[in-house]
Design a protein around this motif. Structure first.
Motif, PDB file in Angstrom:
ATOM      1  N   LEU A 233       2.746   8.462  -3.879  1.00 34.95           N
ATOM      2  CA  LEU A 233       3.833   7.925  -3.056  1.00 34.95           C
ATOM      3  C   LEU A 233       4.897   8.986  -2.811  1.00 34.95           C
ATOM      4  O   LEU A 233       5.496   9.047  -1.734  1.00 34.95           O
ATOM      5  CB  LEU A 233       4.471   6.725  -3.761  1.00 34.95           C
ATOM      6  CG  LEU A 233       3.820   5.383  -3.537  1.00 34.95           C
ATOM      7  CD1 LEU A 233       4.572   4.330  -4.310  1.00 34.95           C
ATOM      8  CD2 LEU A 233       3.821   5.050  -2.062  1.00 34.95           C
ATOM      9  N   GLY A 234       5.147   9.804  -3.810  1.00 30.47           N
ATOM     10  CA  GLY A 234       6.147  10.861  -3.656  1.00 30.47           C
ATOM     11  C   GLY A 234       5.797  11.785  -2.506  1.00 30.47           C
ATOM     12  O   GLY A 234       6.659  12.157  -1.703  1.00 30.47           O
ATOM     13  N   ILE A 235       4.519  12.136  -2.416  1.00 31.15           N
ATOM     14  CA  ILE A 235       4.083  13.019  -1.333  1.00 31.15           C
ATOM     15  C   ILE A 235       4.245  12.317   0.010  1.00 31.15           C
ATOM     16  O   ILE A 235       4.772  12.883   0.971  1.00 31.15           O
ATOM     17  CB  ILE A 235       2.625  13.441  -1.568  1.00 31.15           C
ATOM     18  CG1 ILE A 235       2.539  14.369  -2.775  1.00 31.15           C
ATOM     19  CG2 ILE A 235       2.053  14.107  -0.334  1.00 31.15           C
ATOM     20  CD1 ILE A 235       1.147  14.771  -3.135  1.00 31.15           C
ATOM     21  N   ILE A 236       3.799  11.048   0.053  1.00 32.10           N
ATOM     22  CA  ILE A 236       3.854  10.327   1.324  1.00 32.10           C
ATOM     23  C   ILE A 236       5.310  10.128   1.756  1.00 32.10           C
ATOM     24  O   ILE A 236       5.676  10.369   2.909  1.00 32.10           O
ATOM     25  CB  ILE A 236       3.119   8.972   1.206  1.00 32.10           C
ATOM     26  CG1 ILE A 236       1.647   9.222   0.896  1.00 32.10           C
ATOM     27  CG2 ILE A 236       3.269   8.166   2.468  1.00 32.10           C
ATOM     28  CD1 ILE A 236       0.874   7.994   0.549  1.00 32.10           C
ATOM     29  N   LEU A 237       6.150   9.699   0.807  1.00 36.30           N
ATOM     30  CA  LEU A 237       7.556   9.473   1.142  1.00 36.30           C
ATOM     31  C   LEU A 237       8.233  10.778   1.556  1.00 36.30           C
ATOM     32  O   LEU A 237       9.022  10.802   2.505  1.00 36.30           O
ATOM     33  CB  LEU A 237       8.289   8.864  -0.051  1.00 36.30           C
ATOM     34  CG  LEU A 237       8.010   7.389  -0.321  1.00 36.30           C
ATOM     35  CD1 LEU A 237       8.751   6.939  -1.542  1.00 36.30           C
ATOM     36  CD2 LEU A 237       8.408   6.558   0.880  1.00 36.30           C
TER      37      LEU A 237
ATOM     38  N   SER B 261       7.259  12.095  -7.275  1.00 40.09           N
ATOM     39  CA  SER B 261       6.028  12.842  -7.457  1.00 40.09           C
ATOM     40  C   SER B 261       5.938  13.420  -8.865  1.00 40.09           C
ATOM     41  O   SER B 261       4.871  13.486  -9.455  1.00 40.09           O
ATOM     42  CB  SER B 261       5.979  13.963  -6.423  1.00 40.09           C
ATOM     43  OG  SER B 261       4.673  14.382  -6.228  1.00 40.09           O
ATOM     44  N   LEU B 262       7.084  13.835  -9.388  1.00 38.39           N
ATOM     45  CA  LEU B 262       7.075  14.570 -10.663  1.00 38.39           C
ATOM     46  C   LEU B 262       6.905  13.649 -11.872  1.00 38.39           C
ATOM     47  O   LEU B 262       6.104  13.926 -12.758  1.00 38.39           O
ATOM     48  CB  LEU B 262       8.370  15.374 -10.797  1.00 38.39           C
ATOM     49  CG  LEU B 262       8.521  16.125 -12.118  1.00 38.39           C
ATOM     50  CD1 LEU B 262       7.575  17.295 -12.143  1.00 38.39           C
ATOM     51  CD2 LEU B 262       9.935  16.585 -12.315  1.00 38.39           C
ATOM     52  N   VAL B 263       7.686  12.551 -11.872  1.00 42.40           N
ATOM     53  CA  VAL B 263       7.737  11.727 -13.084  1.00 42.40           C
ATOM     54  C   VAL B 263       6.356  11.199 -13.496  1.00 42.40           C
ATOM     55  O   VAL B 263       5.961  11.360 -14.656  1.00 42.40           O
ATOM     56  CB  VAL B 263       8.761  10.586 -12.909  1.00 42.40           C
ATOM     57  CG1 VAL B 263       8.673   9.617 -14.048  1.00 42.40           C
ATOM     58  CG2 VAL B 263      10.152  11.162 -12.787  1.00 42.40           C
ATOM     59  N   PRO B 264       5.576  10.606 -12.560  1.00 42.32           N
ATOM     60  CA  PRO B 264       4.268  10.107 -13.004  1.00 42.32           C
ATOM     61  C   PRO B 264       3.373  11.201 -13.570  1.00 42.32           C
ATOM     62  O   PRO B 264       2.605  10.955 -14.499  1.00 42.32           O
ATOM     63  CB  PRO B 264       3.667   9.529 -11.718  1.00 42.32           C
ATOM     64  CG  PRO B 264       4.801   9.253 -10.851  1.00 42.32           C
ATOM     65  CD  PRO B 264       5.802  10.308 -11.151  1.00 42.32           C
TER      66      PRO B 264
ATOM     67  N   ALA C 259      18.011  10.760   4.025  1.00 39.80           N
ATOM     68  CA  ALA C 259      18.532  11.532   2.888  1.00 39.80           C
ATOM     69  C   ALA C 259      18.121  10.934   1.548  1.00 39.80           C
ATOM     70  O   ALA C 259      17.733  11.659   0.635  1.00 39.80           O
ATOM     71  CB  ALA C 259      20.048  11.621   2.983  1.00 39.80           C
ATOM     72  N   LEU C 260      18.197   9.618   1.418  1.00 42.50           N
ATOM     73  CA  LEU C 260      17.897   9.002   0.125  1.00 42.50           C
ATOM     74  C   LEU C 260      16.447   9.243  -0.264  1.00 42.50           C
ATOM     75  O   LEU C 260      16.151   9.761  -1.342  1.00 42.50           O
ATOM     76  CB  LEU C 260      18.198   7.499   0.194  1.00 42.50           C
ATOM     77  CG  LEU C 260      17.880   6.738  -1.092  1.00 42.50           C
ATOM     78  CD1 LEU C 260      18.815   7.181  -2.194  1.00 42.50           C
ATOM     79  CD2 LEU C 260      17.944   5.248  -0.884  1.00 42.50           C
ATOM     80  N   LEU C 261      15.534   8.886   0.640  1.00 33.61           N
ATOM     81  CA  LEU C 261      14.119   9.070   0.341  1.00 33.61           C
ATOM     82  C   LEU C 261      13.804  10.541   0.139  1.00 33.61           C
ATOM     83  O   LEU C 261      13.039  10.918  -0.741  1.00 33.61           O
ATOM     84  CB  LEU C 261      13.258   8.521   1.480  1.00 33.61           C
ATOM     85  CG  LEU C 261      13.059   7.017   1.511  1.00 33.61           C
ATOM     86  CD1 LEU C 261      12.119   6.646   2.636  1.00 33.61           C
ATOM     87  CD2 LEU C 261      12.509   6.534   0.189  1.00 33.61           C
ATOM     88  N   PHE C 262      14.435  11.368   0.970  1.00 33.44           N
ATOM     89  CA  PHE C 262      14.167  12.803   0.900  1.00 33.44           C
ATOM     90  C   PHE C 262      14.542  13.355  -0.470  1.00 33.44           C
ATOM     91  O   PHE C 262      13.851  14.200  -1.019  1.00 33.44           O
ATOM     92  CB  PHE C 262      14.958  13.517   1.995  1.00 33.44           C
ATOM     93  CG  PHE C 262      14.596  14.959   2.154  1.00 33.44           C
ATOM     94  CD1 PHE C 262      13.509  15.331   2.933  1.00 33.44           C
ATOM     95  CD2 PHE C 262      15.337  15.942   1.537  1.00 33.44           C
ATOM     96  CE1 PHE C 262      13.172  16.655   3.091  1.00 33.44           C
ATOM     97  CE2 PHE C 262      15.008  17.276   1.683  1.00 33.44           C
ATOM     98  CZ  PHE C 262      13.920  17.632   2.466  1.00 33.44           C
ATOM     99  N   THR C 263      15.652  12.832  -1.025  1.00 37.20           N
ATOM    100  CA  THR C 263      16.087  13.385  -2.307  1.00 37.20           C
ATOM    101  C   THR C 263      15.282  12.827  -3.475  1.00 37.20           C
ATOM    102  O   THR C 263      15.055  13.546  -4.443  1.00 37.20           O
ATOM    103  CB  THR C 263      17.576  13.097  -2.553  1.00 37.20           C
ATOM    104  OG1 THR C 263      17.837  11.753  -2.185  1.00 37.20           O
ATOM    105  CG2 THR C 263      18.449  14.015  -1.754  1.00 37.20           C
ATOM    106  N   ILE C 264      14.841  11.566  -3.389  1.00 34.35           N
ATOM    107  CA  ILE C 264      14.149  11.027  -4.565  1.00 34.35           C
ATOM    108  C   ILE C 264      12.644  11.258  -4.513  1.00 34.35           C
ATOM    109  O   ILE C 264      11.984  11.159  -5.538  1.00 34.35           O
ATOM    110  CB  ILE C 264      14.436   9.523  -4.800  1.00 34.35           C
ATOM    111  CG1 ILE C 264      13.956   8.696  -3.619  1.00 34.35           C
ATOM    112  CG2 ILE C 264      15.880   9.285  -5.100  1.00 34.35           C
ATOM    113  CD1 ILE C 264      14.004   7.214  -3.900  1.00 34.35           C
TER     114      ILE C 264
END
Lengths: 364, 151
Positions: free
Chosen positions: A156-160, A87-90, A77-82
């Protein structure tokens, strides 16, 4: 007072404006894409919401906000939500160093507006500060490194996200994404080194100023590097023909299969913001940033009637058009083709380009 | 040569020019509910029972030929003999569009061009019984009775 104004207040205003404008552009980029793809396919595209579908992005945004935010039961859940935020912020942060105007772009405006409230000395101090007056958020002397570093975080956002979904398709998408990004970031880096060798600076503002001084856009000096940069940029932003991480037809959407509602839209915004970033970088590095065509040809002075920001936006828009145009033209690569091109074609060519550029610069 | 073509992306540029050509060509999309599709000139759609444009009286002489030729037997013509003029007069006329195969034999056989298959193709209804068109609907047409509105 000068410090507060020049380094806090005015940059904050610029940051807020940039984020808002960028979000708006992203929203309408989706409409532009849908319309353009539709026209390529001899369709009309969205027509119902507003005249010629002009309010469609707002309707889409509302839909995303109102949809249920599903977190799969066995997901992390944690990784899924963040992950979408990672992905967006960078994607937005990269824009901090991209110059969209010359260092004295807002000088006149700031002098006028501050003149109403402050005494001449304060106004002068702020107006001499490029952090306040420049057509950019920040001008690092390691700007380009910053761009490469931060844009890597976005992956990383995509991979996570693919990993945390605890589902087969997203995992496959994430794996593909990891492999693709590693392969193409190398070639991208080498393509950029060509520009660095010519300009001798990592600061994006100075790179544009060097192009102004040289009187030629770097695309004419480094054509190979530009083509490589653009192709690798397509791959970095997961755009067709390199959209294997989210290949709808094979992977049911890839890394964002399990995402819904607003979190999905974050990924979506990130992808389009990345498109804008890559376009802006291509413009800055190779197409003279805010410079007008033929910056040193005197008799073309009338081109200066369009402000610097206008040229920048026009060039970025042309690149975005090209992105969408390519999407409407080319089919997706197979994964082995993607890897073969990345490692056996683009990387050697990029390295050869660096070596040749270095040799030429050494001789000349 | 082939090598040079690949280096300069000749094929990709050709493809891009092709899509560019289509980008600015005319679109085929029809905005259907707001803008009706164009059907073929001889399209056979919803039936209509024509009236004489001058008198407003029905053209049908209740000869029953349409009902007899109909392969689906879906037309029922009700008539009455007028005691004064000794003519057959049409009383009821039903046309079951749910069974119609739009062969057009009824309009072929009609001696007075009373029954006609028009170009209207919007025959969908909410319940099965309204597919049975009575004389009023056949004469006035579908939309004047139901009042079609799309959005």
């Amino acid at each position: 007072m000068e410090f507060l104004l020049g380094y806090v207040l005015i940059p904050t205003v610029k940051i807020v404006a940039l984020v808002l404008i960028l979000s708006g552009v992203v929203a309408y980029l989706t409409l532009l894409e849908r319309k353009l793809i539709a026209y390529i396919q001899v369709r009309l595209g969205p027509m119902r919401v507003g005249p010629h579908g002009l309010l469609q992005p707002i309707a889409d945004g509302l839909k995303f906000i109102l949809k249920e935010d599903i977190i799969p039961r066995r997901a992390d859940a944690l990784l899924f939500t963040i992950a979408p935020a990672i992905s967006l912020v960078p994607a937005f942060v990269v824009f901090a160093v991209v110059p969209f105007g010359p260092p004295d772009m807002f000088r006149g405006t700031i002098e006028t507006v501050l003149g109403w409230f402050f005494d001449a000395a304060t106004v002068q101090a702020v107006a001499d500060n490029t952090v306040a007056t420049g057509g950019f958020i920040a001008d690092f002397n390691i700007g380009l490194l910053f761009v490469l570093a931060v844009s890597s975080v976005g992956i990383l956002g995509i991979i996570l996200g693919g990993w945390a979904s605890n589902s087969k398709y997203p995992l496959l998408g994430a794996l593909r994404s990891a492999a693709q990004m590693v392969s193409y970031e190398v070639a991208l880096g080498f393509a950029v080194i060509g520009v660095l060798l010519v300009s001798g600076s990592l600061s994006l503002v100075q790179i544009v100023q060097q192009q102004e001084a040289a009187g030629v856009w770097y695309v004419f000096v480094q054509p190979v590097a530009f083509v490589l940069f653009f192709i690798c940029g397509l791959a970095e932003t997961n755009r067709l023909p390199f959209d294997l991480p989210e290949a709808e037809t094979e992977l049911v959407g890839g890394f964002h299969t399990e995402y819904s509602g607003f979190r999905f839209s974050l990924y979506f915004i990130a992808e389009y913001a990345n498109m804008i970033t890559v376009s802006a970088l291509a413009v800055t590095l190779f197409w003279g940033g805010w410079l007008r065509p033929f910056p040193n040809v005197e008799w073309l002075w009338f081109l200066d009637l369009v402000p610097a920001l206008g040229w920048f936006v026009l060039k970025v828009f042309l690149f975005l058009y090209l992105f969408i145009w390519i999407r409407g033209t080319l089919p997706r690569f197979r994964f082995d083709q993607l890897m073969r091109y990345g490692w056996k074609v683009f990387l050697p060519v990029a390295m050869a380009n660096v070596i040749v550029t270095a040799a030429v610069l050494l001789v000349v | 040569m082939r090598f040079l073509e690949r280096i300069f992306f000749v094929d990709i540029i050709k493809g891009l020019l092709l899509t560019l050509k289509y980008t600015y060509s005319k679109t085929y999309t029809e905005q259907y509910p707001t803008e009706k599709c164009k059907v073929a000139e001889r399209y056979r759609g919803a039936p209509r029972l024509n009236n004489d444009p001058e008198t407003g009286e029905t053209l049908c002489i209740a000869c029953d030929l349409c009902a007899q030729i109909c392969p689906e037997d879906l037309i029922v013509v009700g008539s009455q003999r007028d005691p004064e003029s000794r003519k057959k007069v049409l009383t009821t006329y039903t046309f079951d569009t749910s069974r119609c195969l739009f062969c057009g034999l009824c309009q072929e056989v009609c001696p007075t061009n009373a029954i006609e298959l028009t170009q209207d193709f919007e025959l969908a209804t909410y319940e099965r019984k309204s597919m049975l068109w009575d004389r009023e609907r056949l004469e006035k047409g579908w939309d004047r009775i139901e009042g079609k509105n799309y959005r």
